[in-house]
Design a protein around this motif. Structure first.
Motif, PDB file in Angstrom:
ATOM      1  N   THR A  10      14.365   6.502  33.971  1.00  0.00           N
ATOM      2  CA  THR A  10      14.149   7.953  33.957  1.00  0.00           C
ATOM      3  C   THR A  10      12.772   8.254  34.530  1.00  0.00           C
ATOM      4  O   THR A  10      11.809   7.541  34.259  1.00  0.00           O
ATOM      5  CB  THR A  10      14.242   8.519  32.526  1.00  0.00           C
ATOM      6  OG1 THR A  10      15.531   8.211  31.986  1.00  0.00           O
ATOM      7  CG2 THR A  10      14.054  10.023  32.520  1.00  0.00           C
ATOM      8  N   GLN A  11      12.692   9.305  35.313  1.00  0.00           N
ATOM      9  CA  GLN A  11      11.422   9.690  35.931  1.00  0.00           C
ATOM     10  C   GLN A  11      11.291  11.205  35.942  1.00  0.00           C
ATOM     11  O   GLN A  11      12.158  11.906  36.463  1.00  0.00           O
ATOM     12  CB  GLN A  11      11.342   9.153  37.372  1.00  0.00           C
ATOM     13  CG  GLN A  11      10.053   9.470  38.082  1.00  0.00           C
ATOM     14  CD  GLN A  11       8.859   8.772  37.460  1.00  0.00           C
ATOM     15  OE1 GLN A  11       8.951   7.610  37.072  1.00  0.00           O
ATOM     16  NE2 GLN A  11       7.742   9.467  37.370  1.00  0.00           N
ATOM     17  N   ARG A  12      10.215  11.695  35.357  1.00  0.00           N
ATOM     18  CA  ARG A  12       9.944  13.125  35.415  1.00  0.00           C
ATOM     19  C   ARG A  12       9.031  13.427  36.582  1.00  0.00           C
ATOM     20  O   ARG A  12       8.216  12.591  36.994  1.00  0.00           O
ATOM     21  CB  ARG A  12       9.301  13.596  34.109  1.00  0.00           C
ATOM     22  CG  ARG A  12      10.268  13.548  32.935  1.00  0.00           C
ATOM     23  CD  ARG A  12       9.742  14.266  31.724  1.00  0.00           C
ATOM     24  NE  ARG A  12       9.638  15.703  31.936  1.00  0.00           N
ATOM     25  CZ  ARG A  12       9.762  16.608  30.971  1.00  0.00           C
ATOM     26  NH1 ARG A  12      10.002  16.224  29.733  1.00  0.00           N
ATOM     27  NH2 ARG A  12       9.638  17.894  31.232  1.00  0.00           N
ATOM     28  N   GLY A  13       9.153  14.641  37.120  1.00  0.00           N
ATOM     29  CA  GLY A  13       8.304  15.016  38.239  1.00  0.00           C
ATOM     30  C   GLY A  13       8.957  16.082  39.091  1.00  0.00           C
ATOM     31  O   GLY A  13       9.605  17.000  38.582  1.00  0.00           O
ATOM     32  N   GLU A  14       8.807  15.932  40.378  1.00  0.00           N
ATOM     33  CA  GLU A  14       9.289  16.938  41.323  1.00  0.00           C
ATOM     34  C   GLU A  14      10.096  16.273  42.424  1.00  0.00           C
ATOM     35  O   GLU A  14       9.828  15.139  42.821  1.00  0.00           O
ATOM     36  CB  GLU A  14       8.092  17.685  41.927  1.00  0.00           C
ATOM     37  CG  GLU A  14       8.467  18.817  42.868  1.00  0.00           C
ATOM     38  CD  GLU A  14       7.262  19.633  43.309  1.00  0.00           C
ATOM     39  OE1 GLU A  14       7.158  19.957  44.507  1.00  0.00           O
ATOM     40  OE2 GLU A  14       6.415  19.955  42.443  1.00  0.00           O
ATOM     41  N   ALA A  15      11.092  16.981  42.913  1.00  0.00           N
ATOM     42  CA  ALA A  15      11.876  16.538  44.064  1.00  0.00           C
ATOM     43  C   ALA A  15      12.008  17.724  45.020  1.00  0.00           C
ATOM     44  O   ALA A  15      11.794  18.874  44.634  1.00  0.00           O
ATOM     45  CB  ALA A  15      13.251  16.049  43.629  1.00  0.00           C
ATOM     46  N   VAL A  16      12.341  17.425  46.250  1.00  0.00           N
ATOM     47  CA  VAL A  16      12.463  18.466  47.271  1.00  0.00           C
ATOM     48  C   VAL A  16      13.788  18.296  47.999  1.00  0.00           C
ATOM     49  O   VAL A  16      14.151  17.184  48.400  1.00  0.00           O
ATOM     50  CB  VAL A  16      11.298  18.391  48.289  1.00  0.00           C
ATOM     51  CG1 VAL A  16      11.473  19.453  49.379  1.00  0.00           C
ATOM     52  CG2 VAL A  16       9.960  18.559  47.587  1.00  0.00           C
ATOM     53  N   VAL A  17      14.507  19.378  48.159  1.00  0.00           N
ATOM     54  CA  VAL A  17      15.754  19.366  48.925  1.00  0.00           C
ATOM     55  C   VAL A  17      15.411  19.307  50.412  1.00  0.00           C
ATOM     56  O   VAL A  17      14.600  20.092  50.902  1.00  0.00           O
ATOM     57  CB  VAL A  17      16.592  20.630  48.627  1.00  0.00           C
ATOM     58  CG1 VAL A  17      17.802  20.718  49.561  1.00  0.00           C
ATOM     59  CG2 VAL A  17      17.029  20.642  47.168  1.00  0.00           C
ATOM     60  N   THR A  18      16.008  18.371  51.117  1.00  0.00           N
ATOM     61  CA  THR A  18      15.842  18.296  52.574  1.00  0.00           C
ATOM     62  C   THR A  18      17.168  18.644  53.232  1.00  0.00           C
ATOM     63  O   THR A  18      18.196  18.771  52.555  1.00  0.00           O
ATOM     64  CB  THR A  18      15.409  16.890  53.019  1.00  0.00           C
ATOM     65  OG1 THR A  18      16.501  15.969  52.804  1.00  0.00           O
ATOM     66  CG2 THR A  18      14.177  16.418  52.239  1.00  0.00           C
ATOM     67  N   ARG A  19      17.140  18.770  54.528  1.00  0.00           N
ATOM     68  CA  ARG A  19      18.379  19.129  55.233  1.00  0.00           C
ATOM     69  C   ARG A  19      19.445  18.049  55.068  1.00  0.00           C
ATOM     70  O   ARG A  19      20.635  18.339  55.030  1.00  0.00           O
ATOM     71  CB  ARG A  19      18.075  19.379  56.710  1.00  0.00           C
ATOM     72  CG  ARG A  19      19.271  19.973  57.462  1.00  0.00           C
ATOM     73  CD  ARG A  19      18.836  20.784  58.648  1.00  0.00           C
ATOM     74  NE  ARG A  19      19.952  21.559  59.190  1.00  0.00           N
ATOM     75  CZ  ARG A  19      20.343  22.745  58.723  1.00  0.00           C
ATOM     76  NH1 ARG A  19      19.718  23.285  57.700  1.00  0.00           N
ATOM     77  NH2 ARG A  19      21.359  23.383  59.274  1.00  0.00           N
ATOM     78  N   THR A  20      18.999  16.812  54.957  1.00  0.00           N
ATOM     79  CA  THR A  20      19.955  15.705  54.877  1.00  0.00           C
ATOM     80  C   THR A  20      20.057  15.098  53.485  1.00  0.00           C
ATOM     81  O   THR A  20      20.858  14.194  53.265  1.00  0.00           O
ATOM     82  CB  THR A  20      19.571  14.594  55.868  1.00  0.00           C
ATOM     83  OG1 THR A  20      18.232  14.152  55.581  1.00  0.00           O
ATOM     84  CG2 THR A  20      19.645  15.088  57.298  1.00  0.00           C
ATOM     85  N   GLY A  21      19.234  15.565  52.525  1.00  0.00           N
ATOM     86  CA  GLY A  21      19.303  14.947  51.212  1.00  0.00           C
ATOM     87  C   GLY A  21      18.209  15.407  50.273  1.00  0.00           C
ATOM     88  O   GLY A  21      17.996  16.601  50.076  1.00  0.00           O
ATOM     89  N   ILE A  22      17.489  14.442  49.706  1.00  0.00           N
ATOM     90  CA  ILE A  22      16.482  14.750  48.693  1.00  0.00           C
ATOM     91  C   ILE A  22      15.343  13.745  48.777  1.00  0.00           C
ATOM     92  O   ILE A  22      15.553  12.567  49.096  1.00  0.00           O
ATOM     93  CB  ILE A  22      17.133  14.754  47.289  1.00  0.00           C
ATOM     94  CG1 ILE A  22      16.191  15.336  46.242  1.00  0.00           C
ATOM     95  CG2 ILE A  22      17.640  13.361  46.904  1.00  0.00           C
ATOM     96  CD1 ILE A  22      16.885  15.652  44.910  1.00  0.00           C
TER      97      ILE A  22
END
Length: 410
Positions: free
Chosen positions: A228-240
């Motif tokens: 498990t990892q807390r934090g931030e992710a970003v949506v990209t055109r091809t994925g994450i």
């Protein structure tokens, strides 16, 4: 003054190569650093664009554990040049450091360029020569180093060589991984280079991709198996992609290599327990749209709501038809199928490289006496947070010391 018997060549003007050059020059060797790029430290400068994360302040046992299976091979080098030594070294170049709220260590200037400029000035004052636009292409029949330059081919015959050519991420900055073929042809065992700290591909719907490309998922918790990892992710055109994704990238990458996909789960509101979520979702919605209700009642962003809608569609359901309990469960366990890794050229770093079995205790290649290797060429990987640069600097020091010892004994 250096003597011809103490001449050394460094191939690669990144942190590992430049650190090896400094160690050798301090020991009285004549040093030339060769690099294919028009200027030194290009990937180092890129790493500093968002704030140069030099190392981390956590206790050394926990720090070393970040290198996982490579830890036994890197332990001595990092203990000999630990995070505090790197901070002290930075300060001798006029770049004081500080510890951020996450424990990460940064220069107060918060970028790489002042540090690199000061470092290159120091190396120049020590007599280190920099040969740019010199692309290394292997050895000739006499064992001399071969380079392609704007002025044609060049051969040099140093007494010691340190290879510090990096991995294969961001090849336009110089580390293109072509050295693997040269060394493999000589029998050097190399683990295939793979993307590390990378993004992953997802088959987004066209609507979701067009609307939410570039949008961040903040304060989420990602779960993959027992990790498990807390934090931030970003949506990209091809994925994450993003910090939380990078922290799980090794496990996700290996799963995809085995089965062709990885099932990731995202908790959009990990700070809210199931009971609290159900209570909030059970409040009367009134005339609000579902999106407005979720935004106000649960604090979900538009991209988070879009992610829920993607998951519902994939299961053949709709958010509006879900019970409060089912919706609460989905909010903190959104399934996301990762279908592949992003291209290695876009990864922050590289896994794989020269097997540690090929090196002696001085970081010298056993098959190639007098040739040492350091940095991301070696078979290790680490998460972001200062661990990548720390190991590059530390192995550069270790290889430089090994090369200096070789010069004094050969």
């Amino acid at each position: 003054m250096s003597s011809p018997s103490k001449n050394a060549a460094i191939i690669g003007a990144g942190p590992a190569g430049l650190m090896a050059a400094e160690v050798l020059a301090q020991g009285g060797a004549g040093v030339t650093v060769y690099d294919a790029m028009p200027s030194a430290g290009r990937k180092f400068l890129m790493a500093g664009r968002g704030g140069l994360n030099l190392t981390h302040s956590e206790p050394l046992p926990q720090f070393l554990a970040r290198y996982r299976e490579a830890m036994p091979h890197l332990k001595a080098a990092i203990e000999a040049f630990p995070p505090q030594a790197l901070r002290d070294w930075s300060e001798t170049l006029g770049q004081e450091t500080f510890v951020g709220s996450s424990g990460r260590v940064f220069p107060k200037a918060f970028k790489a360029s002042p540090l690199l400029r000061a470092w290159l000035r120091r190396l120049d004052s020590m007599g280190v020569k920099l040969a740019l636009r010199h692309r290394w292409v292997g050895w000739d029949e006499q064992g001399r180093l071969r380079f392609e330059t704007p002025d044609g081919s060049l051969v040099v015959e140093p007494r010691a060589t340190v290879l510090a050519l990096g991995g294969a991420s961001w090849p336009r900055l110089g580390s293109d991984g072509t050295w693997t073929e040269t060394l493999a042809a000589l029998g050097v065992k190399i683990s295939p280079l793979r993307p590390s700290n990378s993004g992953f591909t997802v088959a987004w719907s066209e609507i979701f991709r067009d609307r939410f490309e570039g949008q961040p998922l903040k304060g989420v918790a990602l779960r993959f198996g027992a990790h498990t990892q807390r934090g931030e992710a970003v949506v990209t055109r091809t994925g994450i992609e993003g910090g939380a994704i990078y922290a799980l990238s090794a496990e996700l990458r290996e799963a995809i290599m085995i089965s062709g996909q990885a099932a990731l789960h995202i908790a959009l509101r990990p700070d809210l327990e199931q009971r609290e979520l159900i209570a909030r979702l059970s409040e009367p919605k009134g005339k609000q749209s579902l999106s407005n209700f979720l935004r106000k009642a649960v604090g979900l962003s538009p991209v988070s709501i879009g992610l829920l809608q993607e998951a519902a569609k994939a299961s053949g359901a709709s958010l509006a038809s879900m019970s409060s309990a089912d919706l609460a469960h989905l909010i903190n366990a959104v399934p996301l199928e990762l279908t592949g890794t992003a291209p290695i050229a876009r990864a922050i770093s590289t896994a794989g490289g020269i097997s540690f079995d090929e090196l002696d205790g001085e970081f010298m290649l056993k098959r190639l006496p007098g040739v040492f290797a350091a940095g991301e060429m070696l078979d290790w990987e680490a998460p972001t947070g200062g661990y990548l640069l720390q190991a590059s600097f530390a192995t550069g020091v270790a290889a430089g010391r090994g090369a200096l010892k070789w010069l004094s004994e050969s």
